[in-house]
Design an enzyme around this catalytic site. Structure first.
Site, short mmCIF file in Angstrom:
data_model
loop_
_atom_site.label_atom_id
_atom_site.label_comp_id
_atom_site.label_asym_id
_atom_site.label_seq_id
_atom_site.Cartn_x
_atom_site.Cartn_y
_atom_site.Cartn_z
N GLY A 194 64.19 51.39 16.47
CA GLY A 194 63.29 51.86 17.11
C GLY A 194 62.63 52.97 16.40
N CYS A 239 66.44 43.23 23.37
CA CYS A 239 66.09 44.41 22.70
C CYS A 239 64.57 44.63 22.97
CB CYS A 239 66.28 44.33 21.25
SG CYS A 239 65.67 45.71 20.25
N ASN A 240 64.10 45.62 23.67
CA ASN A 240 62.77 46.00 23.78
C ASN A 240 61.87 46.12 22.68
OD1 ASN A 240 62.57 46.55 27.14
ND2 ASN A 240 64.48 47.05 26.26
N CYS A 267 65.04 50.68 27.04
CA CYS A 267 65.73 50.27 25.69
C CYS A 267 67.11 49.92 26.29
CB CYS A 267 65.85 51.27 24.99
SG CYS A 267 67.18 51.37 23.53
N1 DGL Z 1 68.08 48.27 22.31
C1 DGL Z 1 67.03 48.38 21.55
C2 DGL Z 1 65.76 48.38 22.54
O1 DGL Z 1 66.20 47.67 23.72
C3 DGL Z 1 66.63 49.42 20.51
C4 DGL Z 1 67.58 50.46 19.82
C5 DGL Z 1 66.98 50.65 18.48
O2 DGL Z 1 67.46 49.88 17.67
O3 DGL Z 1 66.29 51.67 18.33
O4 DGL Z 1 64.88 48.59 22.30
#
Ligand code: DGL
Length: 254
Positions: A45, A75-76, A181
């Site tokens: 991110g 993962c968004n 997230c």
């Molecule tokens: N879990 C991830 C998301 O849904 C991102 C976490 C990351 O790697 O910054 O965006």
């Protein structure tokens, strides 16, 4: 060869996508899942779109060797950065996710909707398009560092981070909080306790699981036979793998 018995590949930068995986297992208990946490390259991110695409390519190359029948980007951030590219390049269905702004907009009255997500998610064109449709009253709240706190399984650190974050807002004027997230979903109970009860909290996990089921059904790829299973893999360390298994509160094959 029966493609219906092939596994479904699921990935995230770390443990976050396990919150999505849990919903998918509930929705599709007969499926075989391979979950990959790209811990060696986390966080996504705070990287650039091009950097995230490069990380995702490595993960997908690995998962494709396992003959997966579908890919879920749990993962968004990676969805916004790479889903369109992957859909062009892969011959299997690709399921992505986005911050659950739509359900939040439906419960909004006259207050604001706080969208907690990574800096990259909130900068992406995909998110801007979502904002155009459902973004009335929405406030972007980038949360750099919060996924790392989840990766460390650091409850005290999470509480401190969230208390400071919510102290910046007049909560009497907030109607909903979006967990944009997949890592933040593990903090949902803590966030619930910090917010007045009337504030709705939304995330995209259940919707993603339902979408996966719809897509598999349409492609005639649903595995009706079972038994279902889960395997965990990581580009990181044994500690990363141990946390992945701890957070997945179900029996696993991996
Ligand atoms: N879990 C991830 C998301 O849904 C991102 C976490 C990351 O790697 O910054 O965006």
């Amino acid at each position: 060869m029966n493609q219906k018995r092939d596994p479904i590949g699921v990935f995230d930068s770390g443990v976050g996508g396990i919150s999505t995986l849990r919903e998918m297992i509930r929705e599709l208990p007969d499926e075989r899942f391979i979950y990959f946490g790209d811990a060696a390259n986390a966080p996504y991110g705070t990287k650039s779109t091009q950097e995230v695409i490069a990380c995702v390519r490595g993960v997908v190359e690995h998962l494709m060797k396992k003959e997966i029948k579908a890919l879920v980007i749990a993962c968004n951030t990676a969805t916004g950065a790479a889903a369109a590219t992957l859909r062009k390049e892969l011959s299997i269905p690709v399921i992505g996710m986005e911050p659950a702004l739509k359900p939040a907009s439906q419960v909004r009255k006259h207050g604001s909707v706080l969208v907690l997500a990574t800096p990259l998610t909130l900068h992406q064109e995909k998110f801007e398009n979502l904002m155009k449709q459902y973004g009335q009253g929405a406030v972007k709240v980038p949360c750099p560092g919060l996924m790392e706190i989840v990766e460390k399984d650091d409850n005290a650190g999470a509480l401190h981070y969230l208390q400071e974050l919510f102290s910046r807002f007049d909560l009497d004027r907030v109607d909903a909080v979006v967990l944009g997230c997949t890592h933040y979903v593990f903090l949902k109970d803590m966030i619930r306790d910090l917010l007045p009860e009337r504030i709705a909290i939304t995330d995209g996990n259940a919707g993603t699981a339902r979408q996966l089921k719809r897509v598999l059904a349409k492609a005639d790829l649903l595995n009706g036979e079972g038994p279902g299973s889960v395997e965990f893999e990581t580009s990181g360390t044994q500690t990363d793998l141990d946390l992945m298994k701890k957070l997945a509160d179900f029996r696993t094959a991996g």
